[in-house]
Enzyme design. Sequence first.
Site, PDB file in Angstrom:
ATOM      1  N   LEU A 265       0.688  -0.872   0.098  1.00  0.00           N
ATOM      2  CA  LEU A 265       0.009  -0.167  -0.033  1.00  0.00           C
ATOM      3  C   LEU A 265       0.850   0.673   0.055  1.00  0.00           C
ATOM      4  O   LEU A 265       0.658   2.367  -0.261  1.00  0.00           O
ATOM      5  CB  LEU A 265      -0.311   0.080   1.225  1.00  0.00           C
ATOM      6  CG  LEU A 265      -1.741   1.159   1.416  1.00  0.00           C
ATOM      7  CD1 LEU A 265      -2.668   1.365   0.294  1.00  0.00           C
ATOM      8  CD2 LEU A 265      -2.614   1.252   2.633  1.00  0.00           C
ATOM      9  N   THR A 266       1.920   1.549   0.870  1.00  0.00           N
ATOM     10  CA  THR A 266       2.437   2.399   0.336  1.00  0.00           C
ATOM     11  C   THR A 266       3.597   2.599   0.181  1.00  0.00           C
ATOM     12  O   THR A 266       4.003   2.233  -0.787  1.00  0.00           O
ATOM     13  CB  THR A 266       3.833   2.392   2.158  1.00  0.00           C
ATOM     14  OG1 THR A 266       2.834   2.288   3.652  1.00  0.00           O
ATOM     15  CG2 THR A 266       4.599   3.431   2.757  1.00  0.00           C
TER      16      THR A 266
ATOM     17  N   ILE B 219       7.947  -2.442   2.315  1.00  0.00           N
ATOM     18  CA  ILE B 219       6.870  -3.804   2.429  1.00  0.00           C
ATOM     19  C   ILE B 219       6.922  -4.394   2.195  1.00  0.00           C
ATOM     20  O   ILE B 219       8.605  -5.464   2.737  1.00  0.00           O
ATOM     21  CB  ILE B 219       6.594  -3.533   1.132  1.00  0.00           C
ATOM     22  CG1 ILE B 219       6.021  -2.374  -0.040  1.00  0.00           C
ATOM     23  CG2 ILE B 219       4.899  -4.867   1.202  1.00  0.00           C
ATOM     24  CD1 ILE B 219       4.623  -1.593   0.945  1.00  0.00           C
TER      25      ILE B 219
ATOM     26  N   LEU C  71      19.115  -1.229  33.165  1.00  0.00           N
ATOM     27  CA  LEU C  71      20.239  -1.995  32.594  1.00  0.00           C
ATOM     28  C   LEU C  71      21.471  -1.098  32.175  1.00  0.00           C
ATOM     29  O   LEU C  71      22.290  -2.492  32.496  1.00  0.00           O
ATOM     30  CB  LEU C  71      19.792  -2.876  31.560  1.00  0.00           C
ATOM     31  CG  LEU C  71      18.478  -3.737  31.152  1.00  0.00           C
ATOM     32  CD1 LEU C  71      18.198  -4.874  29.700  1.00  0.00           C
ATOM     33  CD2 LEU C  71      18.401  -5.110  32.129  1.00  0.00           C
TER      34      LEU C  71
ATOM     35  N   ALA D 116      -4.906  -5.849  10.994  1.00  0.00           N
ATOM     36  CA  ALA D 116      -3.361  -5.825  11.376  1.00  0.00           C
ATOM     37  C   ALA D 116      -2.968  -4.975  12.618  1.00  0.00           C
ATOM     38  O   ALA D 116      -2.508  -5.373  13.717  1.00  0.00           O
ATOM     39  CB  ALA D 116      -3.053  -5.735  10.294  1.00  0.00           C
TER      40      ALA D 116
ATOM     41  N   GLU E  92       1.266   0.805   9.926  1.00  0.00           N
ATOM     42  CA  GLU E  92      -0.093   0.643  10.060  1.00  0.00           C
ATOM     43  C   GLU E  92      -0.428   2.002  10.568  1.00  0.00           C
ATOM     44  O   GLU E  92      -1.516   2.459  11.576  1.00  0.00           O
ATOM     45  CB  GLU E  92      -0.092  -0.562  10.864  1.00  0.00           C
ATOM     46  CG  GLU E  92       0.280  -1.697  10.774  1.00  0.00           C
ATOM     47  CD  GLU E  92      -0.637  -2.293   9.649  1.00  0.00           C
ATOM     48  OE1 GLU E  92      -1.891  -2.406   9.021  1.00  0.00           O
ATOM     49  OE2 GLU E  92       0.073  -3.336   9.261  1.00  0.00           O
TER      50      GLU E  92
ATOM     51  N   PHE F  84      -6.583  15.621   9.474  1.00  0.00           N
ATOM     52  CA  PHE F  84      -5.109  15.177   8.572  1.00  0.00           C
ATOM     53  C   PHE F  84      -4.971  16.131   7.752  1.00  0.00           C
ATOM     54  O   PHE F  84      -5.295  16.811   7.663  1.00  0.00           O
ATOM     55  CB  PHE F  84      -5.649  13.950   7.746  1.00  0.00           C
ATOM     56  CG  PHE F  84      -6.450  12.673   8.194  1.00  0.00           C
ATOM     57  CD1 PHE F  84      -5.661  12.346   9.791  1.00  0.00           C
ATOM     58  CD2 PHE F  84      -7.793  12.906   8.609  1.00  0.00           C
ATOM     59  CE1 PHE F  84      -6.538  10.867   9.475  1.00  0.00           C
ATOM     60  CE2 PHE F  84      -8.167  11.640   8.989  1.00  0.00           C
ATOM     61  CZ  PHE F  84      -7.804  10.537  10.608  1.00  0.00           C
TER      62      PHE F  84
ATOM     63  N   GLN G 281      13.975   2.936  46.397  1.00  0.00           N
ATOM     64  CA  GLN G 281      12.952   3.463  46.091  1.00  0.00           C
ATOM     65  C   GLN G 281      12.252   3.678  44.948  1.00  0.00           C
ATOM     66  O   GLN G 281      11.178   3.428  43.872  1.00  0.00           O
ATOM     67  CB  GLN G 281      12.166   4.162  47.272  1.00  0.00           C
ATOM     68  CG  GLN G 281      10.637   5.333  47.600  1.00  0.00           C
ATOM     69  CD  GLN G 281      10.565   6.225  48.410  1.00  0.00           C
ATOM     70  OE1 GLN G 281      11.647   7.105  48.270  1.00  0.00           O
ATOM     71  NE2 GLN G 281       9.337   6.441  49.412  1.00  0.00           N
TER      72      GLN G 281
HETATM   73  C1  LIG Z   1       9.739  -1.391   9.165  1.00  0.00           C
HETATM   74  C2  LIG Z   1       8.692  -0.980   8.486  1.00  0.00           C
HETATM   75  C3  LIG Z   1       7.377  -2.024   7.673  1.00  0.00           C
HETATM   76  C4  LIG Z   1       6.811  -1.618   7.161  1.00  0.00           C
HETATM   77  N1  LIG Z   1       5.166  -2.521   6.114  1.00  0.00           N
HETATM   78  C5  LIG Z   1       4.817  -1.958   6.044  1.00  0.00           C
HETATM   79  C6  LIG Z   1       3.703  -2.979   4.640  1.00  0.00           C
HETATM   80  O1  LIG Z   1       3.937  -4.282   4.707  1.00  0.00           O
HETATM   81  N2  LIG Z   1       2.808  -2.970   3.667  1.00  0.00           N
HETATM   82  C7  LIG Z   1       2.996  -1.053   3.465  1.00  0.00           C
HETATM   83  O2  LIG Z   1       2.364  -0.296   2.618  1.00  0.00           O
HETATM   84  N3  LIG Z   1       3.305  -0.265   4.267  1.00  0.00           N
HETATM   85  C8  LIG Z   1       4.159  -0.986   5.388  1.00  0.00           C
HETATM   86  N4  LIG Z   1       5.073  -0.032   6.189  1.00  0.00           N
HETATM   87  C9  LIG Z   1       4.741   1.709   5.907  1.00  0.00           C
HETATM   88  C10 LIG Z   1       4.509   2.029   6.899  1.00  0.00           C
HETATM   89  O3  LIG Z   1       3.449   1.877   7.019  1.00  0.00           O
HETATM   90  C11 LIG Z   1       4.275   3.983   6.591  1.00  0.00           C
HETATM   91  O4  LIG Z   1       5.899   3.741   6.841  1.00  0.00           O
HETATM   92  C12 LIG Z   1       3.613   4.834   7.070  1.00  0.00           C
HETATM   93  O5  LIG Z   1       2.227   4.902   7.234  1.00  0.00           O
HETATM   94  C13 LIG Z   1       4.169   6.482   7.411  1.00  0.00           C
HETATM   95  O6  LIG Z   1       4.256   6.712   6.783  1.00  0.00           O
HETATM   96  P1  LIG Z   1       5.685   7.601   6.052  1.00  0.00           P
HETATM   97  O7  LIG Z   1       6.596   6.874   6.354  1.00  0.00           O
HETATM   98  O8  LIG Z   1       5.575   7.553   4.691  1.00  0.00           O
HETATM   99  O9  LIG Z   1       5.870   8.570   7.014  1.00  0.00           O
HETATM  100  P2  LIG Z   1       4.557  10.100   6.376  1.00  0.00           P
HETATM  101  O10 LIG Z   1       2.891   9.602   5.895  1.00  0.00           O
HETATM  102  O11 LIG Z   1       4.962  11.170   4.939  1.00  0.00           O
HETATM  103  O12 LIG Z   1       4.903  10.555   7.812  1.00  0.00           O
HETATM  104  C14 LIG Z   1       6.112  11.350   8.205  1.00  0.00           C
HETATM  105  C15 LIG Z   1       5.297  12.451   9.348  1.00  0.00           C
HETATM  106  O13 LIG Z   1       4.458  12.902   9.106  1.00  0.00           O
HETATM  107  C16 LIG Z   1       3.405  12.684   9.915  1.00  0.00           C
HETATM  108  N5  LIG Z   1       2.072  12.879  10.156  1.00  0.00           N
HETATM  109  C17 LIG Z   1       1.758  12.937   8.571  1.00  0.00           C
HETATM  110  N6  LIG Z   1      -0.063  12.980   7.886  1.00  0.00           N
HETATM  111  C18 LIG Z   1      -0.202  13.754   9.337  1.00  0.00           C
HETATM  112  C19 LIG Z   1      -1.546  14.986   9.282  1.00  0.00           C
HETATM  113  N7  LIG Z   1      -2.776  14.721   9.106  1.00  0.00           N
HETATM  114  N8  LIG Z   1      -0.799  16.295  10.464  1.00  0.00           N
HETATM  115  C20 LIG Z   1       0.002  15.609  11.670  1.00  0.00           C
HETATM  116  N9  LIG Z   1       1.340  15.014  11.049  1.00  0.00           N
HETATM  117  C21 LIG Z   1       0.695  14.064  10.400  1.00  0.00           C
HETATM  118  C22 LIG Z   1       2.880  11.641  10.361  1.00  0.00           C
HETATM  119  O14 LIG Z   1       2.628  10.867  11.431  1.00  0.00           O
HETATM  120  C23 LIG Z   1       5.346  10.825  10.751  1.00  0.00           C
HETATM  121  O15 LIG Z   1       4.973  11.814  11.783  1.00  0.00           O
HETATM  122  C24 LIG Z   1       6.119  -0.466   7.273  1.00  0.00           C
HETATM  123  C25 LIG Z   1       7.237   0.564   7.517  1.00  0.00           C
HETATM  124  C26 LIG Z   1       8.201   0.281   8.327  1.00  0.00           C
HETATM  125  C27 LIG Z   1       9.550   0.823   8.830  1.00  0.00           C
END
Ligand SMILES: Cc1cc2nc3c(=O)[nH]c(=O)nc-3n(C[C@H](O)[C@H](O)[C@H](O)COP(=O)(O)OP(=O)(O)OC[C@H]3O[C@@H](n4cnc5c(N)ncnc54)[C@H](O)[C@@H]3O)c2cc1C
Length: 388
Positions: A136-137, A168, A343, A247, A368, A388, A284
């Site tokens: 998705l991402t 992903i 620790l 999830a 997620e 948002f 404490q």
């Molecule tokens: C190890 C790992 C595994 C993953 N596995 C999957 C997977 O299997 N499938 C998949 O599809 N994705 C996966 N992801 C992706 C994950 O879901 C995204 O990283 C997540 O949704 C955030 O998107 P981004 O990293 O692009 O951050 P961004 O969306 O760019 O966000 C950046 C920052 O902006 C903040 N933000 C966003 N919108 C707003 C708002 N409206 N107001 C204020 N602040 C805001 C966020 O909280 C964050 O702090 C994975 C990520 C990781 C790290």
Amino acid sequence: MVRNAGQPDLYDIESLLSEDERQVRDAVATFVDDRVLPIIADCFEKERFPSELIPQMAELGLLGPTLSDYGCAGLNSVCYGLIMQELERGDSGVRSFASVQSSLCMFPVDAYGSDEQKQRWLPEMARGNAIGCFGLTEPDGGSDPGTMKTNARKRGDDWVVNGAKMWITNGTVADLAVVWAITDDGVRGFLVEKNTPGYTTRDIEHKFSLRASVTSELFFDNCKIPAANQLPNAAGLGAPLSCLTQARYGIAWGALGAASACYQEAVEFCRQRVLFGKPLIEKQHVQIRLADMLRRITTAQLLALQLGRLKDAGTMHHSQVSLAKWNNVRMALDVAREARDLLGAGGISVECSPIRHMLNLESVITYEGTETIHQLIVGREISDKAAF
Ligand SMILES: Cc1cc2nc3c(=O)[nH]c(=O)nc-3n(C[C@H](O)[C@H](O)[C@H](O)COP(=O)(O)OP(=O)(O)OC[C@H]3O[C@@H](n4cnc5c(N)ncnc54)[C@H](O)[C@@H]3O)c2cc1C
């Protein structure tokens, strides 16, 4: 202090579980103690996903455990949560593998797939013979999937997919990618099989977090997908979001496992460590810190269990899942950091689990739905206005 299968249990949560639920939890706890804990620090250090665990996870019925056909166990949602809790007591990477396989791949095939798709994929996925990933991402921002650029265009009976997905889980090891793309008719889901021409994957390396889990990029370059591989019943962004709800529910439970592992290790250390003439646990300030960790774990346990009961009753709302994911992952991250500090210097070693859990939880709090996104989902519930 009462403990059940590695979890602290100040409020006798045990008495709120059925015999079946306890049995499932104990079986997974034994698997984690015997098979995961002995190898996981090494996997984390070497950035290696322990794929050798997949057959036993399948044998224990941990893949798609809530589905009732296709060789799956038909367990309730509380059992699913307890499975996630125990797996994450081992490592968030192992839990992530199981979450993606069950909630993000088997769930959409079951909920939105054709009979042919279900028959072909679900039994193989339950046996661990076919691994799934969920795309998705995208590189331009995961929090706002409605703006996705990956697109699918109809060409004759087929679809042609172009675009890229990033971060992903399971990407390069997956036999099947559930991929979400924009079409002239809105967002649709596609089953993209490994080795499809125009579909390539690449691992994301040098992570400081979830090092025992595979994280990948997916690329689609004029990738031809047969019409039979479109999920026929998935229409719009609601479909992938419904998978995320499944999830995220599991993550709210999983965080309990990571937190409990850190808490237990901190308690044990504080019993052994003698400073200024007394074991640390008699100080404490140390007791206050441990009590605060237990307070957070206990309230999160009750939150997860009630969420599970609501899910099993069919009344769970996604904003309740958001609040639980937000609360429980924040709790686990705070507990892991606190345990790491207790620790002392040894706490920065890979031999101690809190730093591994703490680094893993930096991913869990982001994926997620980031913590902010879940806060805004709850805020929308309060105000009726999306901010948002
Ligand atoms: C190890 C790992 C595994 C993953 N596995 C999957 C997977 O299997 N499938 C998949 O599809 N994705 C996966 N992801 C992706 C994950 O879901 C995204 O990283 C997540 O949704 C955030 O998107 P981004 O990293 O692009 O951050 P961004 O969306 O760019 O966000 C950046 C920052 O902006 C903040 N933000 C966003 N919108 C707003 C708002 N409206 N107001 C204020 N602040 C805001 C966020 O909280 C964050 O702090 C994975 C990520 C990781 C790290």
